[in-house]
Design a protein around this motif. Structure first.
Motif, mmCIF file in Angstrom:
data_model
loop_
_atom_site.group_PDB
_atom_site.id
_atom_site.type_symbol
_atom_site.label_atom_id
_atom_site.label_comp_id
_atom_site.label_asym_id
_atom_site.label_seq_id
_atom_site.Cartn_x
_atom_site.Cartn_y
_atom_site.Cartn_z
ATOM 1 N N PRO A 140 -11.660 -8.987 3.845
ATOM 2 C CA PRO A 140 -10.233 -8.924 3.489
ATOM 3 C C PRO A 140 -9.918 -9.477 2.105
ATOM 4 C CG PRO A 140 -10.522 -9.732 5.731
ATOM 5 C CD PRO A 140 -11.877 -9.699 5.118
ATOM 6 N N ALA A 141 -10.626 -10.502 1.680
ATOM 7 C CA ALA A 141 -10.328 -11.119 0.386
ATOM 8 C C ALA A 141 -10.586 -10.183 -0.789
ATOM 9 C CB ALA A 141 -11.147 -12.397 0.215
ATOM 10 N N GLU A 142 -11.391 -9.138 -0.573
ATOM 11 C CA GLU A 142 -11.727 -8.206 -1.649
ATOM 12 C C GLU A 142 -10.903 -6.928 -1.610
ATOM 13 O OE1 GLU A 142 -15.911 -7.451 -1.699
ATOM 14 O OE2 GLU A 142 -16.430 -9.529 -1.258
ATOM 15 N N LEU A 143 -10.034 -6.795 -0.618
ATOM 16 C CA LEU A 143 -9.258 -5.567 -0.473
ATOM 17 C C LEU A 143 -8.196 -5.454 -1.559
ATOM 18 C CD1 LEU A 143 -8.708 -5.422 3.394
ATOM 19 C CD2 LEU A 143 -10.248 -4.010 2.019
ATOM 20 N N ASP A 144 -7.996 -4.246 -2.062
ATOM 21 C CA ASP A 144 -6.922 -3.965 -2.991
ATOM 22 C C ASP A 144 -6.503 -2.513 -2.824
ATOM 23 O OD1 ASP A 144 -8.882 -2.468 -4.242
ATOM 24 O OD2 ASP A 144 -9.102 -3.792 -5.956
ATOM 25 N N PHE A 145 -5.554 -2.060 -3.644
ATOM 26 C CA PHE A 145 -5.039 -0.703 -3.496
ATOM 27 C C PHE A 145 -6.113 0.352 -3.730
ATOM 28 C CE2 PHE A 145 -2.794 3.075 -5.159
ATOM 29 C CZ PHE A 145 -2.046 3.371 -4.039
ATOM 30 N N PHE A 146 -6.995 0.112 -4.701
ATOM 31 C CA PHE A 146 -8.067 1.061 -4.978
ATOM 32 C C PHE A 146 -8.949 1.255 -3.745
ATOM 33 C CE2 PHE A 146 -7.829 -0.174 -9.684
ATOM 34 C CZ PHE A 146 -7.031 0.932 -9.975
ATOM 35 N N GLY A 147 -9.194 0.152 -3.025
ATOM 36 C CA GLY A 147 -10.028 0.239 -1.840
ATOM 37 C C GLY A 147 -9.374 1.035 -0.734
ATOM 38 N N VAL A 148 -8.058 0.883 -0.597
ATOM 39 C CA VAL A 148 -7.336 1.601 0.458
ATOM 40 C C VAL A 148 -7.314 3.099 0.177
ATOM 41 C CG1 VAL A 148 -5.069 1.946 1.519
ATOM 42 C CG2 VAL A 148 -5.913 -0.368 1.098
ATOM 43 N N GLN A 149 -7.003 3.477 -1.056
ATOM 44 C CA GLN A 149 -6.897 4.897 -1.359
ATOM 45 C C GLN A 149 -8.245 5.557 -1.624
ATOM 46 O OE1 GLN A 149 -5.569 4.324 -6.021
ATOM 47 N NE2 GLN A 149 -5.105 6.219 -5.024
#
Length: 218
Positions: A140-149
Motif C-alpha cells: 500500500p505504501a507504494e500505491l499511486d495513480f499510475f499504479g491504479v490506471q
C-alpha cells in the motif's frame, strides 16, 4: 438472416509467443518445425521455483517447474511510447506487451500509426490474469495513480486507445481462456454494426505469480 455477413479482412498482426516467436513469420516457423516451446523456469523467474514440490496435492506448492515463458518481460522502451519512467515502472507488463504488439500490427498492415489518431478504430482486448495488480496491492505504501490506471484489466483497452488516439469503442473482456476469442467476436460484431471503421483486437496473458498453478496442482 438475409444474405451473408460482410467479410472482414485481417490486415496486420503483431505477436509474442514462447519459443522466440516475435512476429508472424517466426511464429509460423515455430509451428512448422514442431518446436517445443515449454521450458524449465528461467533464472529471471527463479522465485517461482521456490514453490515447487513434485508431490501432487502438496498444500501451498506447485508440482511443475516447466511452462511457456516470454523472455525479458521487464524490458520496455517507455520513451518510444512517451511514457515517463515512473509511470512505466507501474504499468503491468501485459499492457506494455499490448502496446508493442499493437504498434507492430499497425506496421505489418502498412498503416501510418500517427494518421490513425482521431479515427473510428475500435479496441477489443481479451485479458484474464491480474497478477501484477495483485502484487502491487500488497504494498500500500507504494500505491499511486499510475499504479491504479496501469495495472488493472479495466484500463488495458483504454491505454491502447489513448496511446494511438483512437476514437472507436474500447473494452476489455475477461472470459478466462476464451477471452481473446470473445474479444474477436465482439470486434466483428462492432464492425458489422458500423460502430467502428476498423478494429484492433488483442489478447494477452502473463502469469507472474504461482497461485493459479498451485491451485491446479491440488
Amino acid at each position: 438472416m438475409n444474405g451473408s455477413p460482410e467479410r472482414i479482412a485481417i490486415v496486420g498482426i503483431g505477436c509474442r509467443f514462447p519459443g522466440g516467436a516475435t512476429d508472424p513469420s517466426s511464429f509460423w516457423r515455430l509451428l512448422m518445425s514442431g518446436v517445443d516451446a515449454i521450458t524449465d523456469i528461467p533464472p529471471e523467474r527463479a522465485t517461482l521455483a521456490a514453490w515447487y514440490d513434485p508431490r501432487p496435492a502438496t498444500p501451498g506448492r506447485m508440482m511443475s517447474r516447466r511452462g511457456g515463458f516470454l523472455p525479458q518481460i521487464d524490458r520496455f522502451d517507455a520513451a518510444f511510447f512517451e511514457m515517463s519512467p515512473r509511470e512505466a515502472e507501474r504499468v503491468d507488463p501485459q499492457q506494455r506487451l499490448l502496446l508493442e504488439a499493437a504498434w507492430e500490427a499497425f506496421e505489418d498492415a502498412g498503416a501510418d500509426v500517427r494518421a490513425l489518431a482521431g479515427s473510428r478504430t475500435g479496441v477489443f482486448v481479451g485479458e484474464w490474469a491480474s497478477d501484477y495488480e495483485a502484487a502491487a496491492l500488497t504494498r500500500p505504501a507504494e500505491l499511486d495513480f499510475f499504479g491504479v490506471q496501469g495495472s488493472g484489466r479495466y484500463t488495458a483497452s483504454g491505454r491502447l486507445s489513448f496511446a494511438f488516439g483512437l476514437r472507436g469503442p474500447a473494452l476489455t473482456v475477461d472470459t478466462a481462456c476464451s477471452s481473446s476469442l470473445v474479444a474477436t467476436h465482439l470486434a466483428c460484431r462492432s464492425l458489422r454494426d458500423s460502430e467502428c471503421e476498423q478494429a484492433l483486437v488483442a489478447g494477452v496473458n502473463l502469469l507472474l505469480q504461482p497461485h493459479i498453478t498451485i491451485a491446479y496442482s491440488q
